[in-house]
Write an enzyme that holds these catalytic residues in place. Structure first.
Site, mmCIF file in Angstrom:
data_model
loop_
_atom_site.group_PDB
_atom_site.id
_atom_site.type_symbol
_atom_site.label_atom_id
_atom_site.label_comp_id
_atom_site.label_asym_id
_atom_site.label_seq_id
_atom_site.Cartn_x
_atom_site.Cartn_y
_atom_site.Cartn_z
ATOM 1 N N GLU A 190 3.743 29.613 -46.298
ATOM 2 C CA GLU A 190 4.443 28.947 -45.200
ATOM 3 C C GLU A 190 5.939 29.254 -45.208
ATOM 4 O O GLU A 190 6.672 28.768 -46.076
ATOM 5 C CB GLU A 190 4.238 27.437 -45.273
ATOM 6 C CG GLU A 190 4.886 26.713 -44.106
ATOM 7 C CD GLU A 190 4.598 25.228 -44.080
ATOM 8 O OE1 GLU A 190 4.818 24.612 -43.024
ATOM 9 O OE2 GLU A 190 4.138 24.681 -45.105
ATOM 10 N N GLU A 289 1.193 18.704 -38.181
ATOM 11 C CA GLU A 289 2.168 18.332 -39.202
ATOM 12 C C GLU A 289 3.468 17.875 -38.535
ATOM 13 O O GLU A 289 4.497 18.552 -38.579
ATOM 14 C CB GLU A 289 2.418 19.484 -40.176
ATOM 15 C CG GLU A 289 3.073 18.984 -41.460
ATOM 16 C CD GLU A 289 3.371 20.102 -42.442
ATOM 17 O OE1 GLU A 289 3.087 19.908 -43.624
ATOM 18 O OE2 GLU A 289 3.886 21.151 -42.014
#
Length: 315
Positions: A190, A289
């Site tokens: 990420e 998220e």
């Protein structure tokens, strides 16, 4: 009227008043003969909420929250803190999701790389911490039926040239992939925008690393919130990195809240990825998220409505 259409219509009426007018237990009782079937809104995309996102509507119990997510129509879950839960709770979450027809999204590999033990430094003790996290993640993944784990390599090591740091990260990730690959688990890397100190910042940088690791167990986690901040030009970057993307995450900007609350045109992004994926028989889990733009049950209803709106693209 079909059950999923009934619930979808009840959400859309009067700003979804029907959702807030019934206690959670009563809402489930309406559909008591089909509690374990997900898909009330028939979302095109496999969106994955996280625990706490609907606690005002479902209560504090995690299993009740899962049931609420499924009744709404969400067909996945992500839980960054899964590795910190007891083995018994990990198993219970996995079993409940199976009954509800939900898939498990990402959880974060504990100490998989951070400012204190960055993989860019090439230090054995840092790499050992990462590899130990990968090994422990396998058992957690088995309990909750997970296929994806998040890895962040950590911060820059300012004492080393960037090429040396990149080589150190690649070496460590290759070893992690060797651990995960036999179990069918994919670590998704990420790129983040939280601080300029982070080593992994853009999708093209992550693409290059994934190509060098050269394993089906090392792919990109394309978090649109972070990458819109770091590089913009979202849809072209998705296309360029497409073959190495394994997972998406959602958050509007500014604010990191649900779609429709900021400047990102999520309906167009969802449509683009969905159609491109259909052409290649490729689907993704999209982790939600982000926070809720408004508090309480009303905020949770508004969040659901935002996803209904953003998912209403034509294909």
């Amino acid at each position: 009227m079909k059950r999923r259409n009934f619930l979808k219509n009840s959400f859309s009426m009067a700003g979804m008043v029907g959702v807030s007018s019934l206690p959670f237990a009563n809402k489930l009782d309406i559909f008591s003969d089909h509690r374990t079937i997900a898909g009330q809104n028939n979302f095109k995309i496999k969106y994955a909420p996280h625990f706490g996102m609907f606690k005002n509507s479902a209560g504090e119990d995690l299993m009740d929250q899962l049931k609420f997510m499924a009744e709404v129509g969400f067909t996945a879950l992500e839980d960054n803190g899964m590795m910190g839960r007891t083995p018994e709770m990990q198993t219970k979450i996995g079993e409940t999701m199976t009954k509800l027809g939900m898939a498990m999204g990402v959880f974060v590999v504990d100490k998989g790389g951070n400012g204190a033990n960055t993989l860019a430094a090439g230090k054995k003790e840092h790499v050992d911490i990462f590899l130990n996290g990968c090994k422990r993640a396998i058992e957690v993944a088995k309990r909750c039926n997970a296929k994806f784990v998040t890895v962040v390599p950590g911060d820059f090591d300012r004492n080393l040239p960037i090429g040396i740091q990149t080589g150190n990260v690649i070496d460590a990730l290759r070893r992690g992939a060797e651990i995960l690959e036999p179990h069918g688990i994919v670590m998704v890397l990420e790129p983040l925008s939280d601080t300029p100190n982070l080593f992994l910042r853009t999708s093209d940088q992550t693409y290059e690393i994934c190509r060098a690791v050269n394993s089906p167990s090392c792919k990109i986690l394309y978090d649109i919130y972070h990458l819109q901040k770091n590089e913009g030009h979202v849809i072209p970057h998705i296309d360029w990195a497409w073959n190495e993307i394994g997972y998406f995450q959602i958050g509007d900007n500014p604010g990191r809240k649900e779609p429709t609350t900021g400047e990102i045109n999520y309906k167009n992004i969802f449509k683009h990825v969905y159609k491109k994926g259909m052409a290649e028989n490729k689907t993704f889990i999209w982790g939600m998220e982000h926070g809720n733009a408004r508090p309480g049950k009303e905020g949770e209803q508004a969040l659901i409505k935002a996803y209904i709106e953003s998912d209403s693209f034509e294909v």
